[in-house]
Design a protein around this motif. Structure first.
Motif, short mmCIF file in Angstrom:
data_model
loop_
_atom_site.label_atom_id
_atom_site.label_comp_id
_atom_site.label_asym_id
_atom_site.label_seq_id
_atom_site.Cartn_x
_atom_site.Cartn_y
_atom_site.Cartn_z
N TYR A 99 -10.55 -0.85 1.29
CA TYR A 99 -9.83 0.38 2.40
C TYR A 99 -9.16 1.05 0.97
O TYR A 99 -8.59 1.95 2.13
CB TYR A 99 -8.76 -1.15 2.18
CG TYR A 99 -7.15 -1.00 2.97
CD1 TYR A 99 -7.12 -0.24 3.82
CD2 TYR A 99 -6.30 -0.91 2.00
CE1 TYR A 99 -5.74 -0.17 4.30
CE2 TYR A 99 -5.06 -1.22 2.07
CZ TYR A 99 -4.54 -0.26 3.33
OH TYR A 99 -3.36 -0.16 3.88
N THR A 113 0.97 -0.88 0.08
CA THR A 113 0.15 -0.03 0.32
C THR A 113 0.96 1.61 -0.36
O THR A 113 1.80 1.47 1.04
CB THR A 113 -0.87 0.06 1.36
OG1 THR A 113 -1.54 -1.18 1.19
CG2 THR A 113 -1.53 1.10 0.83
N LEU A 149 -9.11 4.80 2.62
CA LEU A 149 -7.61 5.96 2.60
C LEU A 149 -7.75 7.14 1.80
O LEU A 149 -7.77 8.08 2.18
CB LEU A 149 -6.39 4.74 2.49
CG LEU A 149 -6.29 3.54 3.59
CD1 LEU A 149 -4.80 3.09 2.63
CD2 LEU A 149 -5.72 4.23 4.28
N MET A 207 -3.76 2.78 8.59
CA MET A 207 -3.11 1.99 7.77
C MET A 207 -3.37 0.15 7.91
O MET A 207 -4.36 -0.30 7.73
CB MET A 207 -2.04 2.30 6.88
CG MET A 207 -2.46 3.02 6.33
SD MET A 207 -1.02 3.77 4.97
CE MET A 207 -0.18 2.67 4.40
N ASN A 240 -10.39 9.56 3.32
CA ASN A 240 -10.02 9.69 4.83
C ASN A 240 -8.80 11.03 4.71
O ASN A 240 -9.24 11.86 4.74
CB ASN A 240 -10.28 8.85 5.69
CG ASN A 240 -11.50 7.84 6.39
OD1 ASN A 240 -12.45 8.80 5.33
ND2 ASN A 240 -11.34 6.67 6.75
N TYR A 241 -8.24 10.81 3.73
CA TYR A 241 -6.70 11.34 3.29
C TYR A 241 -7.17 12.66 2.28
O TYR A 241 -5.88 13.15 2.47
CB TYR A 241 -5.80 10.96 3.72
CG TYR A 241 -6.06 9.90 5.28
CD1 TYR A 241 -5.75 10.48 6.00
CD2 TYR A 241 -6.37 8.36 5.25
CE1 TYR A 241 -5.93 10.11 7.73
CE2 TYR A 241 -5.58 7.37 6.32
CZ TYR A 241 -6.39 8.91 7.97
OH TYR A 241 -6.25 7.72 9.03
N ILE A 291 -2.07 8.76 9.49
CA ILE A 291 -2.21 7.62 8.16
C ILE A 291 -1.13 6.77 8.59
O ILE A 291 -1.82 5.34 8.43
CB ILE A 291 -1.82 8.64 7.01
CG1 ILE A 291 -2.18 9.40 6.98
CG2 ILE A 291 -2.22 7.47 6.10
CD1 ILE A 291 -1.32 10.50 5.52
N PHE A 297 -3.97 6.17 -3.22
CA PHE A 297 -3.02 5.12 -2.85
C PHE A 297 -3.54 4.33 -3.89
O PHE A 297 -3.81 4.26 -4.43
CB PHE A 297 -3.72 4.33 -1.74
CG PHE A 297 -3.96 5.64 -0.46
CD1 PHE A 297 -2.67 5.68 -0.12
CD2 PHE A 297 -4.52 6.68 -0.15
CE1 PHE A 297 -2.81 6.41 1.53
CE2 PHE A 297 -4.02 7.10 1.59
CZ PHE A 297 -3.34 6.88 1.93
#
Length: 538
Positions: free
Chosen positions: A253, A181, A257, A203, A260-261, A199, A265
């Motif tokens: 997932y 990731t 990510l 994770m 949220n951020y 983060i 990714f």
């Protein structure tokens, strides 16, 4: 942090590491020692926040030094200097209570990350009780130990004994795969000002929460500045490792990510191996290649190595023809052809497969650097250097192939704009340089092609702007200068005509006679006999 010590019997290693620390922490005092005994003597006289120490040293080695230091100061963070060859030494040191370790040769980014980690540990220590500190330090040391051991396993392989230690610690099953990731944005600190620690902390738990309780997974972070989490997923049978449900969970997932951020990714998934102990490093490299492939593919965040393995291939491409075309489009201000050729070029890059990402970035940066001289005659040396640096940084920061294409085109359009904005002024300067060049070298074997190469122009383009500004061609102007110099020598010297011809740059005396008479209506001998003032051109 006010004071740091570097302990190493190799003077060069001490100086290099000391220099890195001073550059990262300008206000910090850095002290050097050549062995553990000398370091202990220094510690008796001053307190240190951090000590970097090698293991293998004369007089007193790193192990004895750590044991003595723990009796003198529990507050000092000790970081081991180690290498893969002596990885077991680093493991022992971590068990003795060392804070962390860094591999030799030391890299600047590793030092920065470690010093930030130490600073956070010191700040946290101020907020908790001594008992909590003791437990936390033990937890940190063991986590560091197992994290490094996991990293060594998946990247290089470990002995059976070390793997059994991991197997017992994490209840690993024989079959498995590796999942990477990684944040695709190359400047996540700027995009997410609150920092990357939350983060990093979220994770592993987020991944576990997305998977079912039957999926056995252990995650840790790579020791590099880019946020990369490595996850090892194992099961008893190969068909139980990466199932359709697991891939769906990984996609969810990755989506969470990103949501949220607000970062991009990439998730790379290796093929499944029945004997993960022996083939973990193969899985690791497959997962990296898969994660890298998302740069070119876009779309889904999750890329399996099986879906791209037949498409990954080294990049073999000759850029020379493209360089010249791009230069010509920039010089002639043809924005439409610049756009079309960029689209064609980037399409061709992927026709033979997906190149390795790092190889691709180096190639596209080199292409820009080879095109850039087209503007060298239009900007100062300082501005030129700055433009190249900004171009390289902007291409490296691109999170996708599409973004890289857009940035590449933007860079070339910038080159075109620079030329367009300063063309008139710079053309005058270029012609002045060209004229000066002729004045200084007319006696030699000079040519339009050589002058063009010195001024970073194509011969055709230099010829065009030369005639536009002076009304005559380069060759005609050079001939006029040579004839003027010849007239001066005919009147001021007693040199023979053939000597004058050679002196002013005419290699062929007959040709000199012909062009002289065409301009002045007399042969050189007739002109000298009349001893007249220069005649007007006929």
């Amino acid at each position: 942090m006010n004071r740091i010590m570097v302990v190493d019997d190799e003077a060069i290693q001490r100086r290099v590491l000391g220099k890195m620390i001073r550059e990262y922490l300008p206000g910090c005092e850095v002290v050097e020692a050549s062995n553990g005994k000398t370091a202990l003597d220094i510690v008796q006289t001053a307190a240190f926040d951090v000590i970097f120490t090698d293991i293998k040293m004369p007089i007193m080695d790193g192990f004895d030094f750590i044991e003595h230091m723990k009796k003198l100061s529990t507050a000092t963070r000790i970081i081991i200097l180690s290498s893969y060859r002596y990885f077991e030494y680093a493991q022992r040191a971590l068990r003795l209570g060392a804070f962390d370790y860094v591999l030799k040769p030391v890299k600047e980014e590793s030092i920065g990350l470690l010093l930030d980690k130490v600073r956070e540990s010191i700040e946290k220590e101020k907020r908790v009780s001594p008992e909590e500190i003791s437990r936390e330090q033990f937890h940190i040391s063991m986590n560091a130990y197992y994290g490094h051991l996991l990293g060594e396993w998946v990247q290089n392989g470990v002995s059976v004994a070390k793997f059994q230690e991991l197997e017992q610690q994490y209840s690993l099953e024989p079959s498995g795969a590796v999942i990477i990731t990684r944040i695709e944005d190359n400047t996540p600190g700027d995009l997410y000002p609150e920092g990357l620690d939350d983060i990093r902390g979220a994770m592993p738990g987020m991944l576990v929460s997305m998977l079912s309780s039957e999926n056995r997974v252990v995650s840790f972070f790579a020791s590099n500045p880019k946020l990369t989490m490595i996850s090892v997923m194992t099961a008893k049978r190969p068909d139980e490792v990466i199932t359709g449900a697991v891939l769906a969970a990984l996609e969810e997932y990755g989506q969470r990510l990103s949501d949220n951020y607000q970062l991009s990714f990439a998730i790379g998934v290796s093929n499944v191996r029945a004997d993960l102990f022996r083939e973990a490093s193969v899985c690791y490299n497959e997962a990296l290649d898969a994660a890298d492939s998302r740069y070119f593919l876009g779309g889904d965040r999750v890329v399996t190595h099986g879906s791209v393995s037949g498409r990954i291939a080294p990049l073999h491409y000759d850029f020379h023809k493209d360089e010249e075309l791009f230069k010509e489009y920039i010089r002639t201000d043809k924005a439409d052809l610049l756009l079309k050729h960029t689209d064609d070029l980037f399409r061709r890059f992927l026709e033979n497969g997906l190149p390795y990402r790092e190889q691709w970035l180096k190639s596209i940066i080199q292409l820009v650097l080879h095109i850039a001289p087209v503007i060298k005659g239009f900007v100062s040396d300082e501005a030129y250097t700055s433009v190249l640096r900004e171009a390289e940084n902007s291409l490296t920061a691109c999170a996708s192939f599409k973004e890289c294409q857009e940035q590449f085109l933007e860079i070339l359009r910038g080159f075109m704009k620079m030329m367009h904005n300063s063309r008139g002024r710079k053309h005058a300067e270029v012609i002045e340089k060209c004229v000066n060049y002729i004045e200084e070298h007319y006696t030699g074997d000079i040519s339009l092609e050589h002058a063009a190469s010195l001024l970073y122009f194509s011969p055709n383009y230099l010829s065009m702007i030369f005639k536009s500004h002076l009304g005559v061609s380069f060759t005609k102007y050079l001939s006029e200068i040579r004839l003027e110099k010849a007239v001066q020598l005919l009147g001021d010297s007693d040199m023979k005509v053939y000597e004058i011809a050679g002196k002013v740059g005419f290699k062929d005396e007959k040709y000199f006679h012909r062009v002289f008479k065409a301009k002045y209506g007399l042969t050189p001998d007739e002109y000298r006999k009349k001893n007249a003032l220069p005649l007007s051109p006929s």
